[in-house]
Design an enzyme around this catalytic site. Structure first.
Site, short mmCIF file in Angstrom:
data_model
loop_
_atom_site.label_atom_id
_atom_site.label_comp_id
_atom_site.label_asym_id
_atom_site.label_seq_id
_atom_site.Cartn_x
_atom_site.Cartn_y
_atom_site.Cartn_z
N ASP A 91 0.82 -1.20 0.00
CA ASP A 91 0.00 0.00 0.00
C ASP A 91 0.87 1.26 0.00
OD1 ASP A 91 0.49 0.96 2.74
OD2 ASP A 91 -0.69 -0.76 3.39
N LYS A 92 0.22 2.37 -0.19
CA LYS A 92 0.91 3.65 -0.35
C LYS A 92 1.81 3.99 0.84
CE LYS A 92 -0.26 8.41 -1.73
NZ LYS A 92 -1.39 9.33 -2.01
#
Length: 232
Positions: free
Chosen positions: A102-103
């Site tokens: 994820d980011k």
């Protein structure tokens, strides 16, 4: 494979553009001899604009993903593909990530255009562990390792318990967690379930493959020996 198709599949341009590049003498062998559309030259002996060709089909890349980048080709904002040459997005077969980060998670991220290899890495039969370095908001209570290793831990809104996970405690707010599955935001949700919050998360290894010599934001093509480390 014909030279024009090879270059187009590597993302250098359309077949029409590659025909023009060959006619203009931009495609040569290592000796500097201009090639023709029907020339037969080994991949490793080809140059495009005096530079070696990108890796052939079957490539596997390891990236040290920085924070703030999304594992997508279409989302808004900064994408992991922005850290690769633009033409890599145009490769055929497609160069895909093997799993996602994820980011807000950094670290080891694999790419490949080899579907068989991709499925081997993610297959439960391969049992490839993923290792995460975690910085926590609050001190560990001491019972987390037993809970994570029990094979009975349930995450909210799920009906199947997690596989046993190994928690190695570095100090009261730092730990290393080894997983053998990859559920949505699993590491963050596991620590939330025991009353803690993950401040920083980095995937430091995939199987036996670590981030040796790969600086944050950079990537490398894996040799056969490095690919084998994934399954060690």
């Amino acid at each position: 494979m014909r030279l024009v198709k090879l270059l187009a599949n590597l993302g250098y341009g359309s077949r029409k553009e590659m025909q023009l590049a060959i006619r203009n003498g931009w495609v040569t062998d290592k000796a500097g001899n201009a090639l023709k559309v029907d020339s037969r030259v080994d991949h490793e002996d080809l140059l495009f604009d005096d530079e070696p060709l990108d890796p052939a089909q079957g490539v596997v890349l390891l990236m040290n993903k920085p924070l703030g980048y999304t594992c997508s080709t279409k989302d808004q904002g900064r994408l992991v593909y922005d850290l690769l040459p633009d033409r890599f997005r145009m490769r055929k077969p497609v160069l895909s990530t093997i799993g996602r980060l994820d980011k807000e998670t950094s670290g080891a991220l694999l790419f490949t255009d080899d579907g068989t290899f991709l499925h081997k890495v993610i297959s439960p039969k391969s049992n490839v562990p993923k290792i995460y370095d975690v910085v926590l908001d609050r001190p560990l209570k001491g019972d987390e390792a037993g809970i994570f290793a029990s094979g009975e831990m349930m995450l909210e809104s799920e009906e199947k318990p997690l596989k046993p996970a190994l928690l190695d405690i570095v100090d009261e707010t730092h730990a290393r967690l080894t997983l053998h599955e990859g559920r949505y935001h699993q590491v963050r949700r596991m620590f939330a379930s025991v009353g803690n919050h993950v401040n920083e998360l980095k995937r430091s290894a995939i199987g036996g493959l670590g981030l040796d010599c790969v600086e944050e934001g950079s990537w490398q093509v894996l040799s056969d020996a490095r690919k084998a480390q994934i399954f060690n």
